[in-house]
Design an enzyme around this catalytic site. Structure first.
Site, short mmCIF file in Angstrom:
data_model
loop_
_atom_site.label_atom_id
_atom_site.label_comp_id
_atom_site.label_asym_id
_atom_site.label_seq_id
_atom_site.Cartn_x
_atom_site.Cartn_y
_atom_site.Cartn_z
N GLY A 47 -13.44 -30.04 -29.19
CA GLY A 47 -12.26 -29.81 -30.01
C GLY A 47 -12.40 -30.41 -31.39
N LEU A 100 -11.86 -28.85 -34.15
CA LEU A 100 -12.77 -27.85 -34.68
C LEU A 100 -12.78 -27.82 -36.20
CD1 LEU A 100 -12.02 -24.85 -32.27
CD2 LEU A 100 -13.62 -26.76 -31.97
N GLN A 140 -15.34 -25.80 -39.63
CA GLN A 140 -16.02 -24.53 -39.91
C GLN A 140 -17.39 -24.43 -39.24
OE1 GLN A 140 -14.91 -21.65 -41.36
NE2 GLN A 140 -13.03 -22.79 -40.99
N HIS A 168 -17.95 -25.38 -36.15
CA HIS A 168 -17.64 -24.83 -34.83
C HIS A 168 -17.32 -23.33 -34.91
CE1 HIS A 168 -16.39 -29.16 -34.04
NE2 HIS A 168 -17.24 -28.93 -33.06
N GLY A 180 -25.13 -26.07 -32.08
CA GLY A 180 -25.55 -26.33 -33.45
C GLY A 180 -26.75 -27.25 -33.50
N LYS A 202 -27.13 -29.56 -35.69
CA LYS A 202 -26.80 -30.90 -36.19
C LYS A 202 -27.08 -31.96 -35.12
CE LYS A 202 -22.77 -32.74 -36.16
NZ LYS A 202 -22.72 -34.16 -35.70
N MET A 224 -21.32 -31.07 -41.38
CA MET A 224 -19.96 -31.03 -40.86
C MET A 224 -19.90 -31.70 -39.50
SD MET A 224 -18.49 -27.29 -41.90
CE MET A 224 -18.32 -26.83 -43.62
#
Length: 282
Positions: free
Chosen positions: A34, A36, A38, A40, A151, A153, A188
Site C-alpha cells: 500500500g 501507493l 507512481q 506502484h 520493481g 528498486k 520512488m
C-alpha cells in the site's frame, strides 16, 4: 474506469481468478504494502500489458519487519490507494487481514540461500527476506496468478523472489520493471514521505554518486578505488551508509572486476530515521 473489486479472503479471490482462467484469460498479481505512488501504478500498467486481469495485493506484512523497524508507523492509505487503482483500471485488490494470512497455529517459513544470503540487506535485516519470501509464496499460491510484476528498486528482493519461484516450481512468471524516479533522480518509495525537507533535498545524491561510479567502472577505472571513493562521498555528505557495493547482477555475488560478469551497483543508507535503497546497472 469501473469500481475495483476488493477481496478480503483467499476464497473470494480464488473464485474470481477461477472464472477468469475458465474464460482463457491471464491474471497478473502486483504485490504491494500500500501507500501507493507512481512507481506502484507503473507496475500495474506493466501488468496490464501481460494479462487481461490485474490483482493488486495491499498487505503490510508483519513478518518482514524486525522488532525495531517501522511496522506500526508504516503508512496505511487504503482509500487513496483504491482511488488510484480504480483510476488506472485495476480489476481487484486483495486486502486481507493479518488473520487471513497468518491464522492461529501458522508455523511455516522458507529457508533462503543464494541471493538472500550475500551480505547486502540480509546483513542488516537478517529476517527480512524470510518474511518477504513467505508472504510472496503465499500470495502466489493464493492468487494462482500467471505472473507477478516487481520493481527493480528492491533489487535484492527481486532476485530472491525470482529464485524462490523457480526453485519451488510455483508456476508463476516474475516480470521485472525498471525503477521509477522523481525528476531529481530519487527512487520512488513509500518511505520518502518520512524525509524532512532538508533530507529530501540531499537524498538524490545517492543516485548521482551511483551514476558517477557506474561511469568510472565502464571506463575501466580501478573497481576497489572507485567504490571506496563513492562510499566516502556518501558518508561525507551526511548519510549513515549501510553499504555501497558492486555485485554480479544475477547472483549478487561480490566481483573483483568487470570481467566477472554483468555488474549492479547497490546502495542502502540512512538519512535521519529513513532508510533509502537504490541500485543501477553498470
Amino acid at each position: 474506469m469501473g469500481q475495483v473489486a476488493v477481496f478480503e479472503s483467499v476464497k473470494a479471490m480464488r473464485a474470481a481468478v477461477a472464472g477468469w482462467h475458465a474464460a482463457g484469460e491471464k491474471v497478473a498479481l502486483v504485490p504491494t504494502m500500500g501507500a501507493l505512488h507512481q512507481g506502484h501504478i507503473a507496475l500495474v500498467t506493466e501488468a496490464q500489458k501481460h494479462a487481461k486481469h490485474v490483482i493488486v495485493s495491499i498487505f503490510v506484512n508483519p513478518t518482514q519487519f524486525a522488532p525495531h523497524e517501522d511496522f506500526k508507523k508504516y503508512p496505511r492509505t487504503f482509500e487513496g490507494d483504491r482511488a488510484q487503482l480504480e483510476a488506472v483500471g485495476a480489476d481487484a485488490i486483495f486486502f486481507p487481514p493479518v488473520e487471513e494470512m497468518y491464522p492461529p497455529g501458522f508455523a511455516t517459513r522458507i529457508l533462503l540461500l543464494g541471493p538472500a544470503a550475500v551480505g547486502l540487506d540480509d546483513r542488516f535485516r537478517p529476517t527480512h527476506f524470510e518474511g518477504v519470501a513467505t508472504v510472496c509464496c503465499k500470495l502466489f499460491t493464493q492468487s494462482r496468478a500467471d505472473l507477478a510484476v516487481f520493481g527493480e528498486k528492491d533489487y535484492q528482493q527481486l532476485k530472491v523472489v525470482t529464485r524462490m519461484a523457480a526453485d519451488l516450481d510455483l508456476g508463476i512468471e516474475i516480470v521485472p520493471l525498471a525503477t521509477f524516479r522523481e525528476p531529481d533522480g530519487l527512487a520512488m518509495s513509500s518511505r520518502n514521505r518520512y524525509l524532512s525537507p532538508e533530507e529530501r533535498a540531499l537524498a538524490p545524491l545517492l543516485h548521482r554518486v551511483m551514476q558517477a561510479l557506474a561511469a568510472r567502472l565502464r571506463n575501466r577505472d580501478d573497481l576497489f578505488r572507485a567504490v571506496g571513493e563513492a562510499q566516502s562521498e556518501i558518508i561525507t555528505a551526511g548519510f549513515e551508509l549501510d553499504y555501497l557495493e558492486a555485485r554480479h547482477a544475477e547472483t549478487l555475488a561480490p566481483v573483483t572486476s568487470l570481467a566477472d560478469g554483468p555488474i549492479r551497483i547497490l546502495v542502502a543508507a540512512r538519512l535521519g530515521a529513513t532508510r533509502l535503497i537504490d541500485n543501477i546497472a553498470v
